[in-house]
Design a protein around this motif. Structure first.
Motif, PDB file in Angstrom:
ATOM      1  N   GLN A  94     -73.366  16.380  78.386  1.00 20.37           N
ATOM      2  CA  GLN A  94     -73.128  14.988  78.034  1.00 20.37           C
ATOM      3  C   GLN A  94     -74.206  14.439  77.113  1.00 20.37           C
ATOM      4  OE1 GLN A  94     -72.564  13.016  81.834  1.00 20.37           O
ATOM      5  NE2 GLN A  94     -70.356  13.362  81.737  1.00 20.37           N
ATOM      6  N   ALA A  95     -75.413  14.998  77.173  1.00 16.06           N
ATOM      7  CA  ALA A  95     -76.480  14.532  76.291  1.00 16.06           C
ATOM      8  C   ALA A  95     -76.139  14.776  74.820  1.00 16.06           C
ATOM      9  CB  ALA A  95     -77.793  15.227  76.638  1.00 16.06           C
ATOM     10  N   ILE A  96     -75.435  15.854  74.541  1.00 12.47           N
ATOM     11  CA  ILE A  96     -75.046  16.125  73.155  1.00 12.47           C
ATOM     12  C   ILE A  96     -73.674  15.547  72.840  1.00 12.47           C
ATOM     13  CG2 ILE A  96     -74.122  18.431  73.705  1.00 12.47           C
ATOM     14  CD1 ILE A  96     -75.866  17.357  70.437  1.00 12.47           C
ATOM     15  N   ALA A  97     -72.783  15.508  73.821  1.00 14.70           N
ATOM     16  CA  ALA A  97     -71.394  15.132  73.544  1.00 14.70           C
ATOM     17  C   ALA A  97     -71.155  13.629  73.560  1.00 14.70           C
ATOM     18  CB  ALA A  97     -70.461  15.799  74.556  1.00 14.70           C
ATOM     19  N   GLY A 111     -64.314  16.182  82.817  1.00 15.88           N
ATOM     20  CA  GLY A 111     -64.103  14.801  83.225  1.00 15.88           C
ATOM     21  C   GLY A 111     -64.967  13.780  82.518  1.00 15.88           C
ATOM     22  N   SER A 112     -65.495  14.123  81.348  1.00 19.40           N
ATOM     23  CA  SER A 112     -66.294  13.157  80.590  1.00 19.40           C
ATOM     24  C   SER A 112     -65.367  12.233  79.800  1.00 19.40           C
ATOM     25  CB  SER A 112     -67.227  13.884  79.616  1.00 19.40           C
ATOM     26  OG  SER A 112     -68.144  14.706  80.320  1.00 19.40           O
ATOM     27  N   PRO A 113     -65.701  10.962  79.693  1.00 16.77           N
ATOM     28  CA  PRO A 113     -64.827  10.010  78.999  1.00 16.77           C
ATOM     29  C   PRO A 113     -64.852  10.197  77.478  1.00 16.77           C
ATOM     30  CG  PRO A 113     -66.815   8.900  79.743  1.00 16.77           C
ATOM     31  CD  PRO A 113     -66.877  10.292  80.307  1.00 16.77           C
ATOM     32  N   LEU A 114     -63.687  10.364  76.888  1.00 13.07           N
ATOM     33  CA  LEU A 114     -63.617  10.602  75.450  1.00 13.07           C
ATOM     34  C   LEU A 114     -64.071   9.393  74.638  1.00 13.07           C
ATOM     35  CD1 LEU A 114     -60.365  12.674  74.781  1.00 13.07           C
ATOM     36  CD2 LEU A 114     -62.613  13.409  75.602  1.00 13.07           C
ATOM     37  N   HIS A 115     -63.900   8.190  75.192  1.00  9.28           N
ATOM     38  CA  HIS A 115     -64.269   7.020  74.395  1.00  9.28           C
ATOM     39  C   HIS A 115     -65.776   6.923  74.176  1.00  9.28           C
ATOM     40  CE1 HIS A 115     -64.493   5.466  78.561  1.00  9.28           C
ATOM     41  NE2 HIS A 115     -65.439   4.678  78.103  1.00  9.28           N
ATOM     42  N   LEU A 116     -66.571   7.733  74.875  1.00  9.27           N
ATOM     43  CA  LEU A 116     -68.008   7.756  74.644  1.00  9.27           C
ATOM     44  C   LEU A 116     -68.420   8.843  73.656  1.00  9.27           C
ATOM     45  CD1 LEU A 116     -69.466   7.044  78.202  1.00  9.27           C
ATOM     46  CD2 LEU A 116     -68.954   5.457  76.347  1.00  9.27           C
ATOM     47  N   ILE A 117     -67.458   9.555  73.092  1.00  8.52           N
ATOM     48  CA  ILE A 117     -67.742  10.514  72.020  1.00  8.52           C
ATOM     49  C   ILE A 117     -67.750   9.752  70.710  1.00  8.52           C
ATOM     50  CG2 ILE A 117     -66.948  12.559  70.779  1.00  8.52           C
ATOM     51  CD1 ILE A 117     -65.712  13.564  73.338  1.00  8.52           C
TER      52      ILE A 117
END
Length: 293
Positions: free
Chosen positions: A149-152, A178-184
């Protein structure tokens, strides 16, 4: 880099002790003057002991300054130790690109999980960002969620520097863990046909296993919807949850195909909400989907 240093120092003044800042500035000066490698490694490891791990106390203006300096840089979730370690990284001599990359390689190789998070969050701020693509790709492959998540997430580096293959794999993995795409950051600008195909294949796998599909999956898909994808969207509109229906409607609205527009017209309330601006990907993320803290 000088402006990044300035901002980080300003933020630390509000959140760190004078004693800790004095120690940090001394270490920065030693590292910048070419001190032995052990000085950097010892200081990098000792940062939490001298400065703590409190969250930075950032204002809206601080976040705006970060965005103005580097679009996509969002330090709103950074802590004192992460900002301080970033300053130590920025102090490393970098006149010679190859030598600088070798120094970073050593740091990455010996870093623990918390240190890796700092390293990956700092990639867009470091000198020679174009030389760090392989490192970013390794972060995407990490089995440590916090490192991935730190990079994505909330990081402009992937959108600015990764090729489509690495980018697509990152987006797919974000869904998988399960990471939220809107934070990419830059997601909408980096959509591509191959990614749309990969995501719909993933949706089919989830359906076949009787598993749910996050509504965000359809965000990168609509622009590249073909007949098969439109059939998938039709299924979601007919049988999905409210959030899933809204996502499918948004995907239809993004498609230039008449078939997609005809499908959307069968749901006039959703179409009207999109046309009025009441329903958007931003509002869907805010109102329907959980936000990663």
């Amino acid at each position: 880099m000088s402006r990044v240093n300035e901002l980080l120092h300003q933020w630390l003044l509000k959140s760190a002790s004078n004693q800790g800042l004095t120690w940090l500035e001394q270490k920065q000066a030693q590292i910048a003057s070419g001190a032995a490698e052990r000085v950097f490694f010892t200081a990098f490891s000792a940062v939490p002991r001298y400065l703590g791990k409190e969250n930075l106390q950032l204002t809206f203006e601080d976040l705006e300054a970060a965005q103005a300096l580097l679009p996509g840089w969002f330090p709103g979730h950074w802590s004192v130790d992460r900002a301080s370690r970033t300053l130590l990284l920025l102090a490393l001599p970098h006149d010679e690109p190859e030598e600088y990359v070798r120094s970073l390689d050593k740091i990455f190789t010996t870093a623990d999980m918390e240190e890796l998070v700092v390293l990956y969050q700092s990639l867009p701020l470091l000198p020679y960002p174009e030389l760090h693509r392989q490192r970013a790709t390794e972060g995407i492959r990490s089995n440590m969620t916090s490192v991935f998540q730190a990079i994505a997430l909330r990081n402009p580096y992937p959108a600015n520097y990764l090729d489509n293959n690495a980018w697509n794999q990152m987006v797919l993995k974000a869904l998988f863990v399960g990471s939220p795409l809107h934070l990419i950051w830059g997601l909408d600008g980096r959509t591509n046909p191959e990614l749309a195909r990969m995501l719909t294949d993933y949706a089919h796998e989830r359906w076949a296993a009787k598993r749910p599909v996050t509504p965000e999956l359809w965000r990168p898909v609509g622009r590249f919807a073909d007949t098969a994808i439109i059939a998938d969207l039709e299924k979601v509109l007919a049988n999905g949850s409210i959030a899933e229906q809204e996502a499918a409607a948004l995907a239809c609205a993004q498609s230039p195909l008449p078939e997609a527009q005809a499908l959307l017209s069968r749901y006039p309330d959703l179409r009207s909400s999109i046309q009025r601006g009441d329903l958007s990907w931003s509002s869907l993320s805010r109102d329907r989907l959980s936000v990663c803290k």
